[in-house]
Design an enzyme around this catalytic site. Structure first.
Site, PDB file in Angstrom:
ATOM      1  N   LYS A  23      -3.808  47.845  13.863  1.00  0.00           N
ATOM      2  CA  LYS A  23      -4.787  47.328  13.348  1.00  0.00           C
ATOM      3  C   LYS A  23      -5.144  47.789  11.846  1.00  0.00           C
ATOM      4  CE  LYS A  23      -7.625  46.561  17.388  1.00  0.00           C
ATOM      5  NZ  LYS A  23      -6.953  45.043  17.728  1.00  0.00           N
ATOM      6  N   GLY A  46     -11.713  40.045  19.023  1.00  0.00           N
ATOM      7  CA  GLY A  46     -13.030  40.988  18.816  1.00  0.00           C
ATOM      8  C   GLY A  46     -12.814  42.080  17.983  1.00  0.00           C
ATOM      9  N   THR A  47     -12.084  42.973  18.577  1.00  0.00           N
ATOM     10  CA  THR A  47     -11.955  44.204  17.498  1.00  0.00           C
ATOM     11  C   THR A  47     -11.487  44.003  16.284  1.00  0.00           C
ATOM     12  OG1 THR A  47     -11.725  45.383  19.790  1.00  0.00           O
ATOM     13  CG2 THR A  47     -11.226  46.670  17.696  1.00  0.00           C
ATOM     14  N   SER A  65     -12.119  40.211  22.591  1.00  0.00           N
ATOM     15  CA  SER A  65     -11.110  41.189  22.478  1.00  0.00           C
ATOM     16  C   SER A  65      -9.813  40.783  22.939  1.00  0.00           C
ATOM     17  CB  SER A  65     -11.498  42.599  22.879  1.00  0.00           C
ATOM     18  OG  SER A  65     -10.584  43.704  22.920  1.00  0.00           O
ATOM     19  N   GLY A  66      -8.603  41.058  22.549  1.00  0.00           N
ATOM     20  CA  GLY A  66      -7.513  40.407  23.156  1.00  0.00           C
ATOM     21  C   GLY A  66      -7.223  40.776  24.850  1.00  0.00           C
ATOM     22  N   ASP A  71      -6.864  36.873  23.226  1.00  0.00           N
ATOM     23  CA  ASP A  71      -5.746  36.222  23.043  1.00  0.00           C
ATOM     24  C   ASP A  71      -5.501  34.585  23.344  1.00  0.00           C
ATOM     25  OD1 ASP A  71      -4.732  38.348  21.617  1.00  0.00           O
ATOM     26  OD2 ASP A  71      -3.758  39.165  23.492  1.00  0.00           O
ATOM     27  N   HIS A  98      -2.240  43.230  28.873  1.00  0.00           N
ATOM     28  CA  HIS A  98      -2.270  41.909  28.645  1.00  0.00           C
ATOM     29  C   HIS A  98      -1.076  41.175  27.812  1.00  0.00           C
ATOM     30  CE1 HIS A  98      -3.878  43.138  24.713  1.00  0.00           C
ATOM     31  NE2 HIS A  98      -3.836  42.296  24.313  1.00  0.00           N
TER      32      HIS A  98
END
Length: 152
Positions: A23, A46-47, A65-66, A71, A98
């Protein structure tokens, strides 16, 4: 499957995704390219989307969020021809819970033939291409033709 042309507009729909350990690298890349990115529509998990918006002021449409389905949301948008470019800084050295979603996202980006950058060097090449800010054509699967043949 046959291929047809899809036109990518001058203003691209760009998805930004980054694993936790990546990130900061994606955020730095976005900051360095914020002027050019401001001319496009940004989408993100999201993040990542929250971080990009908070640190750059760029408007970002945020998915989940993923790990919570983000995703897969981005993947669905690719299949619906709503995403033109995927910038996905993923971490090849750390497994994520994930991981099947990550593989599916990259698979859909390949199936629908959109440009993908998975690291800073590739993202730099992509954003410096003249095609990044002009109308261009890509070849995509002719899904409607495929269905027509299958339903005869």
């Amino acid at each position: 499957m046959e291929q047809i042309d899809r036109t990518l507009a001058t203003e691209k729909n760009i998805a930004l995704v980054a694993h936790d350990h990546c990130k900061s690298s994606l955020l730095e890349w976005v900051k360095n390219n914020s002027e050019q990115l401001s001319h496009h529509k940004l989408f993100a998990t999201g993040t990542t989307g929250n971080l990009v918006n908070h640190h750059t002021g760029l408007e970002v449409t945020q998915m989940l969020s993923g790990p919570m389905g983000g995703d897969q949301q981005i993947g669905a948008m690719i299949a619906e021809k709503k995403i033109d470019i995927l910038i996905f800084f993923w971490d090849p050295l750390n497994a994520v819970p994930h991981d099947p979603d990550v593989k599916a996202l990259l698979r859909l980006a390949t199936v629908w033939n959109i440009p993908v950058a998975t690291n800073r060097a590739t993202a730099n090449f992509l954003i410096s291409s003249p095609l990044f800010s002009q109308e261009s054509k890509i070849k995509i699967p002719d899904y409607e033709g495929y269905l027509k043949e299958r339903l005869k």
